[in-house]
Every structure is written in structure tokens, then in C-alpha cells.
Write a protein that holds these residues in place. Sequence first.
Motif, PDB file in Angstrom:
ATOM      1  N   LYS A 139      -3.904   0.728  -2.720  1.00 11.97           N
ATOM      2  CA  LYS A 139      -3.525  -0.641  -2.369  1.00 11.97           C
ATOM      3  C   LYS A 139      -3.173  -1.463  -3.601  1.00 11.97           C
ATOM      4  CE  LYS A 139      -6.448  -0.493   1.679  1.00 11.97           C
ATOM      5  NZ  LYS A 139      -7.526  -1.095   2.437  1.00 11.97           N
ATOM      6  N   HIS A 145       2.844   2.905   2.979  1.00 10.48           N
ATOM      7  CA  HIS A 145       1.888   3.024   4.074  1.00 10.48           C
ATOM      8  C   HIS A 145       2.108   1.935   5.117  1.00 10.48           C
ATOM      9  CE1 HIS A 145      -2.336   2.730   5.762  1.00 10.48           C
ATOM     10  NE2 HIS A 145      -2.006   3.974   5.992  1.00 10.48           N
ATOM     11  N   GLU A 151       0.852  -1.188   0.000  1.00 11.16           N
ATOM     12  CA  GLU A 151       0.000   0.000   0.000  1.00 11.16           C
ATOM     13  C   GLU A 151       0.887   1.236   0.000  1.00 11.16           C
ATOM     14  OE1 GLU A 151      -2.333  -0.215   3.589  1.00 11.16           O
ATOM     15  OE2 GLU A 151      -3.352  -2.052   2.963  1.00 11.16           O
ATOM     16  N   SER A 208       6.356  -2.258  -0.167  1.00 14.45           N
ATOM     17  CA  SER A 208       5.309  -1.942  -1.131  1.00 14.45           C
ATOM     18  C   SER A 208       6.013  -1.626  -2.440  1.00 14.45           C
ATOM     19  CB  SER A 208       4.484  -0.734  -0.674  1.00 14.45           C
ATOM     20  OG  SER A 208       3.681  -1.069   0.436  1.00 14.45           O
ATOM     21  N   VAL A 231      -4.771   6.250   0.491  1.00 15.50           N
ATOM     22  CA  VAL A 231      -3.984   5.023   0.426  1.00 15.50           C
ATOM     23  C   VAL A 231      -4.396   4.277  -0.837  1.00 15.50           C
ATOM     24  CG1 VAL A 231      -3.490   2.814   1.553  1.00 15.50           C
ATOM     25  CG2 VAL A 231      -3.741   4.901   2.925  1.00 15.50           C
TER      26      VAL A 231
END
Length: 143
Positions: free
Chosen positions: A84, A104, A70, A110, A82
Motif C-alpha cells: 500500500k 490492486h 495499492e 496506483s 498487497v
Amino acid sequence: MSTDHGHHIDYPDSTAPPPRLEVVATVPGAPPAPEGAEAMTILVTLPPGSPGAPPHRHSGPAYGYVIKGEIVFELEGEPERVVKAGEAFWEPGGDVIHYQDGNHLTDEESAFVVTMFCAPGQPMLTVVSAEELEARRDRRAPR
């Protein structure tokens, strides 16, 4: 961004199932790429808790897709959000400041893939100075 374009391809000479095409996102009325732009696709991998790049801008539009984890995404004039894994994002480039693109998650990587359309002879990313951030503070969405 909308995703209301469905696609199906028939392949009459194949015994295998046909490919499935799924539109993840579209950007109606997206700004054009700068004249003579260079298209560049990059993979960005963010370690756990990484803040990403400092506030910056791009010379042309950028379209991205989160492949893992994220990211916190914030453009000038828009609230942070955010994004994802499996979701897409875009930014118009030009004079718009990209405030955040950090991880995040604090306990795993990520990653996202982004394609940018860069103006010839300009870097893909230009960091915004502290002085300019202060001068444009009123353009940032409330936090």
C-alpha cells in the motif's frame, strides 16, 4: 525489511524545525548490484485494474516505494501480497521471476517509484516466456 534505524539531524543555525528522516525499509544482506551497474529510478503509474508488467525479471536488485494506491506484488517463491501507499518493496533481481506488479484497485490509479540497478548492456526488464513459466511452475508459491 526492517525499519529500526531512527535518525535526527540538529541544525544549530536554523530557527526552523529540523528535517525529519524516517527509514521506510531496509534490506539486510541485499544482493550486490551487478558490476558496472546503471542505477535507474522510474515512476510507474498503473490505471485502475491494470495488471502491470507481464512476468519478468531484472538484471539486478530493485527497491521500490508505493506513493499512491495499492499494488499486488509477487516474486518467485513468495506468496502474492498487497503493498500500500507508504510501504516499500524490493526484489533481488537476477534469476528470480517477478510475477505481479499490478494495480490492486479497480477504481483508482496506483503509482510507485522504483530504483533498479541494471547490468550494463541489458534491458531494465526482460519478459519471461510462457515455456519458462511452465518449466518453473513448481517454484511459484501456491495461490
